[in-house]
Scaffold this active site. Sequence first.
Site, PDB file in Angstrom:
ATOM      1  N   ASN A   7      -1.723 -30.585   5.264  1.00  0.00           N
ATOM      2  CA  ASN A   7      -2.499 -30.040   6.375  1.00  0.00           C
ATOM      3  C   ASN A   7      -3.491 -31.134   6.775  1.00  0.00           C
ATOM      4  O   ASN A   7      -4.524 -31.322   6.137  1.00  0.00           O
ATOM      5  CB  ASN A   7      -3.217 -28.769   5.894  1.00  0.00           C
ATOM      6  CG  ASN A   7      -4.062 -28.141   6.982  1.00  0.00           C
ATOM      7  OD1 ASN A   7      -4.186 -28.682   8.082  1.00  0.00           O
ATOM      8  ND2 ASN A   7      -4.658 -26.997   6.679  1.00  0.00           N
ATOM      9  N   ARG A  91       1.509 -28.438   8.375  1.00  0.00           N
ATOM     10  CA  ARG A  91       0.885 -27.425   9.215  1.00  0.00           C
ATOM     11  C   ARG A  91       0.557 -28.095  10.548  1.00  0.00           C
ATOM     12  O   ARG A  91      -0.102 -29.134  10.581  1.00  0.00           O
ATOM     13  CB  ARG A  91      -0.402 -26.930   8.565  1.00  0.00           C
ATOM     14  CG  ARG A  91      -1.108 -25.956   9.462  1.00  0.00           C
ATOM     15  CD  ARG A  91      -2.441 -25.545   8.937  1.00  0.00           C
ATOM     16  NE  ARG A  91      -3.032 -24.633   9.889  1.00  0.00           N
ATOM     17  CZ  ARG A  91      -4.321 -24.590  10.148  1.00  0.00           C
ATOM     18  NH1 ARG A  91      -5.154 -25.395   9.540  1.00  0.00           N
ATOM     19  NH2 ARG A  91      -4.792 -23.735  11.024  1.00  0.00           N
ATOM     20  N   HIS A 180      -3.436 -18.661  13.546  1.00  0.00           N
ATOM     21  CA  HIS A 180      -3.295 -18.035  12.218  1.00  0.00           C
ATOM     22  C   HIS A 180      -1.919 -17.387  12.055  1.00  0.00           C
ATOM     23  O   HIS A 180      -1.744 -16.484  11.233  1.00  0.00           O
ATOM     24  CB  HIS A 180      -4.330 -16.901  11.996  1.00  0.00           C
ATOM     25  CG  HIS A 180      -5.727 -17.353  11.798  1.00  0.00           C
ATOM     26  ND1 HIS A 180      -6.810 -16.604  12.224  1.00  0.00           N
ATOM     27  CD2 HIS A 180      -6.249 -18.460  11.221  1.00  0.00           C
ATOM     28  CE1 HIS A 180      -7.915 -17.219  11.911  1.00  0.00           C
ATOM     29  NE2 HIS A 180      -7.624 -18.356  11.309  1.00  0.00           N
ATOM     30  N   ARG A 241     -18.053 -18.787  15.733  1.00  0.00           N
ATOM     31  CA  ARG A 241     -17.449 -18.690  17.074  1.00  0.00           C
ATOM     32  C   ARG A 241     -17.790 -17.349  17.727  1.00  0.00           C
ATOM     33  O   ARG A 241     -17.841 -16.330  17.041  1.00  0.00           O
ATOM     34  CB  ARG A 241     -15.922 -18.827  16.992  1.00  0.00           C
ATOM     35  CG  ARG A 241     -15.490 -20.247  16.744  1.00  0.00           C
ATOM     36  CD  ARG A 241     -13.979 -20.343  16.618  1.00  0.00           C
ATOM     37  NE  ARG A 241     -13.632 -21.103  15.439  1.00  0.00           N
ATOM     38  CZ  ARG A 241     -12.476 -21.004  14.793  1.00  0.00           C
ATOM     39  NH1 ARG A 241     -11.549 -20.186  15.220  1.00  0.00           N
ATOM     40  NH2 ARG A 241     -12.248 -21.734  13.725  1.00  0.00           N
ATOM     41  N   GLU A 386      -0.937 -19.578   3.212  1.00  0.00           N
ATOM     42  CA  GLU A 386      -0.252 -20.252   4.314  1.00  0.00           C
ATOM     43  C   GLU A 386       0.597 -21.419   3.799  1.00  0.00           C
ATOM     44  O   GLU A 386       1.681 -21.680   4.316  1.00  0.00           O
ATOM     45  CB  GLU A 386      -1.285 -20.748   5.324  1.00  0.00           C
ATOM     46  CG  GLU A 386      -1.853 -19.600   6.152  1.00  0.00           C
ATOM     47  CD  GLU A 386      -3.204 -19.911   6.768  1.00  0.00           C
ATOM     48  OE1 GLU A 386      -4.216 -19.868   6.032  1.00  0.00           O
ATOM     49  OE2 GLU A 386      -3.254 -20.191   7.959  1.00  0.00           O
TER      50      GLU A 386
END
Length: 403
Positions: A7, A91, A180, A241, A386
């Site tokens: 990643n 990823r 996601h 956020r 993940e």
Amino acid sequence: MKILVLNCGSSSIKYKLFDLATNEVAANGVVDKIGLKGSAIKLERPDGQKVLLEGEILDHQTGIEYILGVMTSEKHGCLKDLEEISAVGHRVVHGGEKFNGSVLVTDEVVEMMEKCISLAPLHNPPNLKGIESMKELLPDVPQVAVFDTAFHQTMPDYAYMYGIPYSLYQKYSIRRYGFHGTSHRFVSEKACEFLNRDFKSQRIITCHLGNGASIAAITNGVSVDTSMGFTPVEGLIMGTRAGDLDLGAATYIMDNEHIGTASLNTLINKHSGVLGISGVSSDFRELEKAAYQDQNERAILALNMFTYRIKKYIGSYIAALGGVDVLVFTGGIGENDTQVRAMICDNMEYLGIKLNEEVNAKLRGKEAQIQEQNAKVKIVVIPTDEELMIARDTNDIVNELAN
Ligand code: AMP
């Protein structure tokens, strides 16, 4: 079969080596501060031993050389030879409309990924750097790209389009993509496996609640809506956020604070969310300490806003799905924060959502059902993974290639 999962971020590379034959994580770590002072590689071995090696890691290729070096080192390594790595899974944040699933990396795929850079200018370039570096270092090892956006490519047009002139969609591909996706796919499948139910016949709502947070509506095994949009800033209120925000308020802020798009971007991505509201922290442990121990009113407000927004989304997705069979919690908050789960599920009995408060209060970080015994909707906690999903996709694609 050993699969290396990478990643690659702008200044870091997270890596995990899976042995899918034994389902073991053979190595796990991160290269930090690439191109900066203090760059180093960290490795965690299956026996819990931690290794930290400092070095001058100026770019991603050097970072990957360090990873391969540490994994094969006599002292710390877990591989005798790099040939033991059968494939590498990456990823990749944005696959635009071009990718609706994981793919074997070819020159054509790289070209298509380059076309997606404008949609994720901060994330896709380092993802691509990882792929290019790996191609140089291990040219014979197949690579697979797994996209955060791919799972949501099944959303119908009326869910992914924005109410702006259609020409802007045609010109710039402005639409909702969602993120996601690998996590939503992993936990929804895993929840059905855990409940012994057929994934394709269930109406599922997955809440991925971490620093970044999003929620997805899944039916017939596909995602039909999700809360993040063109960028990961839409939807739920997150650590830093803003989530959904009236665009009129955004332009008003720009006019009155005399700021441009770059500052607005920083404001809505880094200084908003529960941090911006509370002024305390984006970390839920600190936020809850402030709310419940210190009675900090703005921390209480931030928690109320965070959970209320999720409750509203769950309600709207129940309407979109025509009901719900399984509600899944995952991510650092979803897996561990018993209070947040209780606040979200509070007063939703009329929809069949009834938490067993005692079970919920004790459940942290592991797979479990937490609904009342006779409740219509199964509520489950599923720790997300993940990287494992990326390793499995990589394995499947490489096996298909071999057959
Ligand atoms: P993630 O981005 O998935 O790693 O999630 C990070 C968030 O999970 C942070 O806000 C943490 O405070 C929160 N978190 C992790 N562990 C706990 C816990 N035991 N209780 C409450 N929140 C937690």
